[in-house]
Motif scaffolding. Structure first.
Motif, PDB file in Angstrom:
ATOM      1  N   ASN A 126       0.815  -1.226   0.000  1.00  0.00           N
ATOM      2  CA  ASN A 126       0.000   0.000   0.000  1.00  0.00           C
ATOM      3  C   ASN A 126       0.848   1.274   0.000  1.00  0.00           C
ATOM      4  N   ILE A 127       2.078   1.201  -0.490  1.00  0.00           N
ATOM      5  CA  ILE A 127       2.957   2.364  -0.590  1.00  0.00           C
ATOM      6  C   ILE A 127       3.197   2.653  -2.068  1.00  0.00           C
ATOM      7  N   GLY A 128       2.850   3.857  -2.491  1.00  0.00           N
ATOM      8  CA  GLY A 128       3.075   4.256  -3.874  1.00  0.00           C
ATOM      9  C   GLY A 128       4.412   4.937  -4.053  1.00  0.00           C
ATOM     10  N   ALA A 129       4.722   5.232  -5.312  1.00  0.00           N
ATOM     11  CA  ALA A 129       5.997   5.880  -5.606  1.00  0.00           C
ATOM     12  C   ALA A 129       6.064   7.286  -5.036  1.00  0.00           C
ATOM     13  N   ARG A 130       4.931   7.938  -4.876  1.00  0.00           N
ATOM     14  CA  ARG A 130       4.914   9.298  -4.341  1.00  0.00           C
ATOM     15  C   ARG A 130       4.843   9.342  -2.822  1.00  0.00           C
ATOM     16  N   ASP A 131       4.685   8.199  -2.179  1.00  0.00           N
ATOM     17  CA  ASP A 131       4.593   8.161  -0.724  1.00  0.00           C
ATOM     18  C   ASP A 131       5.996   8.131  -0.115  1.00  0.00           C
ATOM     19  N   ALA A 132       6.108   8.732   1.081  1.00  0.00           N
ATOM     20  CA  ALA A 132       7.423   8.847   1.724  1.00  0.00           C
ATOM     21  C   ALA A 132       7.801   7.615   2.524  1.00  0.00           C
ATOM     22  N   GLY A 133       6.846   6.748   2.834  1.00  0.00           N
ATOM     23  CA  GLY A 133       7.139   5.586   3.669  1.00  0.00           C
ATOM     24  C   GLY A 133       7.698   4.422   2.877  1.00  0.00           C
ATOM     25  N   GLY A 134       7.448   3.233   3.385  1.00  0.00           N
ATOM     26  CA  GLY A 134       7.911   2.026   2.710  1.00  0.00           C
ATOM     27  C   GLY A 134       9.259   1.552   3.220  1.00  0.00           C
ATOM     28  N   GLY A 135       9.537   0.276   2.973  1.00  0.00           N
ATOM     29  CA  GLY A 135      10.793  -0.288   3.429  1.00  0.00           C
ATOM     30  C   GLY A 135      11.202  -1.489   2.601  1.00  0.00           C
ATOM     31  N   ILE A 136      12.190  -2.221   3.101  1.00  0.00           N
ATOM     32  CA  ILE A 136      12.788  -3.331   2.346  1.00  0.00           C
ATOM     33  C   ILE A 136      12.691  -4.649   3.110  1.00  0.00           C
ATOM     34  N   TYR A 137      11.805  -4.739   4.066  1.00  0.00           N
ATOM     35  CA  TYR A 137      11.717  -5.963   4.861  1.00  0.00           C
ATOM     36  C   TYR A 137      11.420  -7.165   3.980  1.00  0.00           C
TER      37      TYR A 137
END
Length: 354
Positions: A126-137
C-alpha cells in the motif's frame, strides 16, 4: 713466526652511497605528484577540458613522465626503467581505486539519509511511488532465502566437481566437464534466467517463486565455485597427500581430512565471491521471481521480492521518494555483502589447518 694482518677497511655511509649511486630523495614522489596535480588543474582552467576524469588521467600521465625524467637524470637509465615500472603499478592501483571510492561515497551519501528502523521493518504494501514511507523488509527476506537456497545447492555440487577434476579426473570426461564449466563461467545472467523461466516456470508449470530465482542463481554460482575450489585444491602440496597414503589412509579420507581442510580458506573465499556475485543479480530474479510488494516468507510458493529487484523497480520511478529508497536499498546490499565477506574471513582464519 707470526705475520701481521692488515686491518679491514672501514666502509662509511658515504662509501655505501657511492656504491649504490645517486638516488632520488624520499620526498620526490610527493613533490612530483603535487606538481602534476597543479599543472593538470592549470590545464583544466585554461583549456576547454571540463571532465574530472580527464584531469585525473592527465595528472597521472604527467606524474609518470616527470618521475621517469627525474630518475633518468639522477639515477641513470637502468634504475629509471625500474622506477617507471614501479610508478606505473602504483598509479594504476590508485586509478582503479578512484571509481570504487567514488561509488561508495555516492551510495553512502545518498542512501544513509533514508536508513531508519521503519525502512528495515516495513514492506511496500500500500505504498506508492509518491509516498514517503515504505521499506525493504520483504526484499531482505527474499534475498536471504534465495541466496541461501542457491548456496545450499551450488556449493556442495561445485566442490564435489572440483574435487573430481583435481583428484580423480583424467581423460575425456574431465576435459568435457572443464569445457562446460568454462562455458558457464562466461554465461550472461539473463540467459540463466531465461533457461529457468522456460523450463521450470513455463514448461513444468511451477510458476514464479523464490525457489525459481534460486535455481537461476545456482547456474551462475556453480562455475565460480568450481574454478575457485579447483585452484585452491591444486595449491595443496602433494607431499601431504603422499604422507596420508604412506600411513595407509584411504584416498577419500585423505581428501576429506587433509586436502580440503588445507584449502578451506581459499575455498571459502571463492564461495563468498560467488555469493557476492549472485546477491546483486537483477535479470535472473526479474524473470523468475517476478517481484511483489507483499511479505512472502515461503520461497516455494508465490511471487517474491529481492534487494536487486527492489532497487531496479524503485530506481525506475521518477519520484524522489522512490529514488531515495533505491539508494538506501543499494547501501544495505553493499553492507550485507561486506558482512558476509567478513564472516567468511573470520571463519576461514579460525579453521585454518595448522
Amino acid at each position: 713466526m707470526s705475520t701481521a694482518t692488515a686491518p679491514e677497511p672501514v666502509v662509511t655511509g658515504e662509501d655505501r652511497l657511492n656504491l649504490r649511486g645517486q638516488t632520488l630523495p624520499r620526498w620526490t614522489p610527493l613533490a612530483v605528484a603535487a606538481g602534476s596535480v597543479v599543472l593538470a588543474l592549470l590545464i583544466y582552467f585554461v583549456t576547454p577540458v571540463d571532465s574530472e576524469i580527464q584531469i585525473v588521467l592527465m595528472a597521472a600521465i604527467l606524474f609518470l613522465i616527470a618521475m621517469s625524467a627525474a630518475s633518468t637524470v639522477v639515477e641513470g637509465a637502468r634504475r629509471a626503467r625500474d622506477r617507471f615500472a614501479t610508478t606505473l603499478v602504483y598509479t594504476a592501483f590508485l586509478l582503479a581505486l578512484i571509481p570504487l571510492v567514488a561509488v561508495l561515497v555516492s551510495v553512502i551519501s545518498k542512501g544513509a539519509k533514508r536508513l531508519d528502523l521503519d525502512f528495515f521493518t516495513h514492506s511496500m504494501n500500500n505504498i506508492g511511488a509518491r509516498d514517503a514511507g515504505g521499506g525493504i523488509y520483504h526484499a531482505i527476506i527474499g534475498t536471504v532465502e534465495q541466496v541461501v537456497i542457491a548456496s545450499a545447492i551450488a556449493v556442495p555440487f561445485g566442490l564435489l566437481v572440483a574435487i573430481y577434476l583435481v583428484e580423480y579426473g583424467q581423460g575425456r570426461i574431465s576435459r568435457v566437464i572443464s569445457f562446460f564449466v568454462d562455458v558457464l563461467t562466461g554465461l550472461p545472467s539473463i540467459i540463466a534466467g531465461l533457461f529457468v523461466l522456460s523450463f521450470w516456470v513455463l514448461a513444468l508449470g511451477f510458476g514464479f517463486s523464490g525457489f525459481a530465482g534460486a535455481l537461476a542463481l545456482v547456474v551462475l554460482m556453480i562455475p565460480t565455485v568450481v574454478r575457485s575450489s579447483e585452484e585452491m585444491l591444486k595449491l595443496v602440496p602433494n607431499e601431504l597427500r603422499e604422507a596420508g597414503y604412506a600411513l595407509g589412509v584411504a584416498k577419500w579420507r585423505t581428501i576429506l581430512k587433509v586436502v580440503v581442510p588445507t584449502a578451506l580458506p581459499g575455498i571459502v573465499t571463492g564461495v563468498m565471491l560467488a555469493v557476492a556475485r549472485v546477491s546483486g543479480e537483477t535479470a535472473p530474479v526479474l524473470l523468475t521471481v517476478f517481484g511483489t510488494n507483499l511479505i512472502n516468507s515461503n520461497p516455494f510458493s508465490g511471487e517474491q521480492s529481492s534487494l536487486p529487484l527492489y532497487i531496479y523497480s524503485q530506481a525506475g520511478q521518477p519520484q524522489q521518494f522512490a529514488i531515495d529508497r533505491a539508494w538506501a536499498a543499494a547501501l544495505v546490499l553493499i553492507i550485507i555483502i561486506m558482512l558476509l565477506n567478513l564472516i567468511a574471513r573470520l571463519f576461514a582464519g579460525r579453521n585454518r589447518l595448522k
